[in-house]
Design a protein around this motif. Structure first.
Motif, PDB file in Angstrom:
ATOM      1  N   ALA A 115       1.108 -57.113 -31.755  1.00  0.00           N
ATOM      2  CA  ALA A 115       2.538 -56.762 -31.756  1.00  0.00           C
ATOM      3  C   ALA A 115       3.228 -57.111 -30.450  1.00  0.00           C
ATOM      4  N   GLN A 116       2.473 -57.710 -29.503  1.00  0.00           N
ATOM      5  CA  GLN A 116       3.013 -57.975 -28.163  1.00  0.00           C
ATOM      6  C   GLN A 116       3.599 -56.700 -27.557  1.00  0.00           C
ATOM      7  N   ALA A 117       2.862 -55.605 -27.750  1.00  0.00           N
ATOM      8  CA  ALA A 117       3.293 -54.287 -27.285  1.00  0.00           C
ATOM      9  C   ALA A 117       2.477 -53.875 -26.066  1.00  0.00           C
ATOM     10  N   LEU A 118       2.860 -52.740 -25.480  1.00  0.00           N
ATOM     11  CA  LEU A 118       2.164 -52.185 -24.323  1.00  0.00           C
ATOM     12  C   LEU A 118       1.655 -50.789 -24.653  1.00  0.00           C
ATOM     13  N   ILE A 119       0.724 -50.316 -23.856  1.00  0.00           N
ATOM     14  CA  ILE A 119       0.106 -49.004 -24.057  1.00  0.00           C
ATOM     15  C   ILE A 119       0.227 -48.202 -22.760  1.00  0.00           C
TER      16      ILE A 119
END
Length: 494
Positions: A297-301
């Motif tokens: 998702a080209q997301a960050l955590i």
């Protein structure tokens, strides 16, 4: 002038046993009488000798109080005539026929849409603990903190270079502390990082708020553990995030459910080392699954490692950040649990590709905690006191955890079942479906106990009834007494 009924002078009361100086008390009482309209504009106040005699204070005290009010413009002194209430205040006190109750619609403060929405969604924070008692959560063992060593390190800096400790400090945080944190993370937590990736914040919630401002647009979807941490929840809501509640099982956040609910998420918030509040440790398989989902998702955590230092199981998994090879994890730590909460000191470790953005943010307008505090913590870490304290606290919390579990096994009824944990200084207890949580909370508070229902941590309803019980700040005898008091509560014997 005294007024015929003596109302002005008789209303002035001085507390001679209080901490506030008598002159300050007199000044504040006179000021309040003027502001409330007890003395009208143009009215003369009593002579200093008269007022001093009636109130029972020295004339010098009265003169000092009156001089302050003259300096503020509330009183006007006229040579040969006396001292009068300023005419300027006439405009501030409308006549009786002009006074009317305020209109709720026009008197309501105008807030931004974002914060107005946030207020309705915030998790309650008023129950954060300030003093140790059974069974407060989030409070470390303040009774075991090495205050003598801390005082020595602190005094050293206040005797040092004033420009260093009293100036504005470095925007990203004290360099010595950033170096010490990086060394600690590399050596003790298995995280490869440089000091340039570390930014000092005013606690973990401040870090969550900054991450939200940098990374989120209003309406962006954030995977959020349900139940989950309340501080981060409030910070991300304030940033305009749409929190997506995702259930948690024994392996951690349910990634399959999260993908189904919000495949195009922007951020995920997790507590993998000791899930807040359930206490589970995220499995390796679930960690790899989460990292894969973030890549897709080209997301960050955001990884909140709020009490991951305190593990006492047979083995302990390193932080999620230690296996992040794609720069997806922002690691947040806090000294509120490892040292003490009033420090208001935390840090965030950001991926290298985000460092320039956070450099700009901090250099532009963010203020870090006091430099002297940061420098003291840096010395505390560099000279081995921090590591020694962590080792001591692990043994202490294990002792207190064992005391809680033994007391629960010996005394608690079947309607409440303590759950095992391998880290941190809180655990949970399963409640029988017949137990009334609201009644139980009220009875516990009346008995001098602090318990928190799982609903306080939940974005949406959870399947089980649970309590969150802390043991870190309380001695074994107090834990034993707390369990004895808990077992007697009527709500546990429905």
């Amino acid at each position: 002038m005294k007024r015929q009924d003596g109302a002005l002078l008789s209303s002035i009361e001085i507390d001679r046993t209080g901490k506030r100086a008598i002159g300050v008390q007199l000044y504040m009482v006179l000021r309040e009488i003027i502001l409330s309209g007890g003395l009208r504009a143009g009215e003369r106040i009593p002579a200093s000798r008269t007022l001093a005699r009636e109130v029972g204070v020295s004339r010098t005290t009265v003169i000092d109080a009156v001089d302050k009010l003259v300096a503020e413009g509330m009183l006007v002194s006229r040579v040969g005539a006396g001292t009068f209430v300023s005419d300027i205040l006439e405009q501030q006190h409308p006549g009786a026929d002009e006074q009317r109750p305020p209109d709720p619609q026009t008197s309501k403060p105008r807030l931004s849409h974002a914060i107005d929405h946030s207020f309705a969604s915030y998790a309650p924070r008023s129950w954060l603990p300030h003093r140790a008692r059974a069974f407060v959560t989030a409070l470390p063992a303040l009774d075991a903190f090495p205050i003598a060593q801390w005082s020595r390190f602190s005094a050293r800096h206040f005797r040092g270079d004033r420009a260093e400790i009293m100036g504005y400090g470095q925007p990203q945080g004290h360099q010595g502390l950033r170096n010490a944190i990086a060394s600690h993370l590399n050596a003790a937590r298995g995280i490869k990082c440089s000091p340039e990736q570390i930014f000092i914040t005013c606690g973990a919630q401040h870090a969550f708020s900054l991450a939200g401002r940098v990374l989120l647009n209003p309406g962006d979807k954030v995977w959020y553990e349900n139940p989950g941490a309340t501080g981060a929840r409030n910070a991300l809501i304030a940033a305009g995030a749409e929190l997506v509640p995702v259930s948690v099982d024994a392996e951690g956040i349910n990634i399959a459910e999260a993908r189904r609910l919000a495949p195009h998420f922007r951020l995920a918030f997790v507590t993998p080392s000791h899930q807040q509040p359930l206490g589970h440790v995220m499995s390796l398989a679930r960690r790899l699954e989460l990292l894969e989902a973030a890549n897709d998702a080209q997301a960050l955590i955001i990884e909140d490692d709020y009490d991951g230092e305190f593990h006492y199981g047979v083995s302990h998994r390193p932080p999620l950040k230690s296996i992040d090879t794609q720069g997806r994890v922002i690691y947040v730590g806090t000294f509120s649990k490892t040292l003490f909460p009033s420090l208001r000191l935390g840090f965030m470790l950001v991926p290298e590709h985000l460092t320039p953005s956070f450099d700009t943010l901090f250099a532009s307008w963010i203020s870090t905690p006091p430099t002297a505090v940061q420098a003291t913590v840096a010395d505390f870490m560099d000279e081995g006191q921090f590591a020694a304290h962590i080792r001591l606290m692990r043994r202490l919390y294990k002792t207190r955890y064992d005391a809680l579990m033994q007391a629960g096994q010996d005394h608690l009824p079947d309607t409440i079942r303590l759950q095992e944990t391998t880290s941190g200084f809180h655990t949970t207890a399963l409640l029988d479906d017949r137990v009334d949580e609201i009644a139980l909370m009220a009875q516990a508070a009346a008995a001098g106990l602090t318990i928190a229902p799982i609903s306080r941590y939940s974005l949406s309803d959870t399947a089980e009834k649970r309590l969150v019980l802390g043991f870190g700040s309380t001695s074994p005898p107090d834990i034993e007494n707390g369990v004895s008091a808990l077992m007697k509560l009527p709500a546990l014997t429905p």
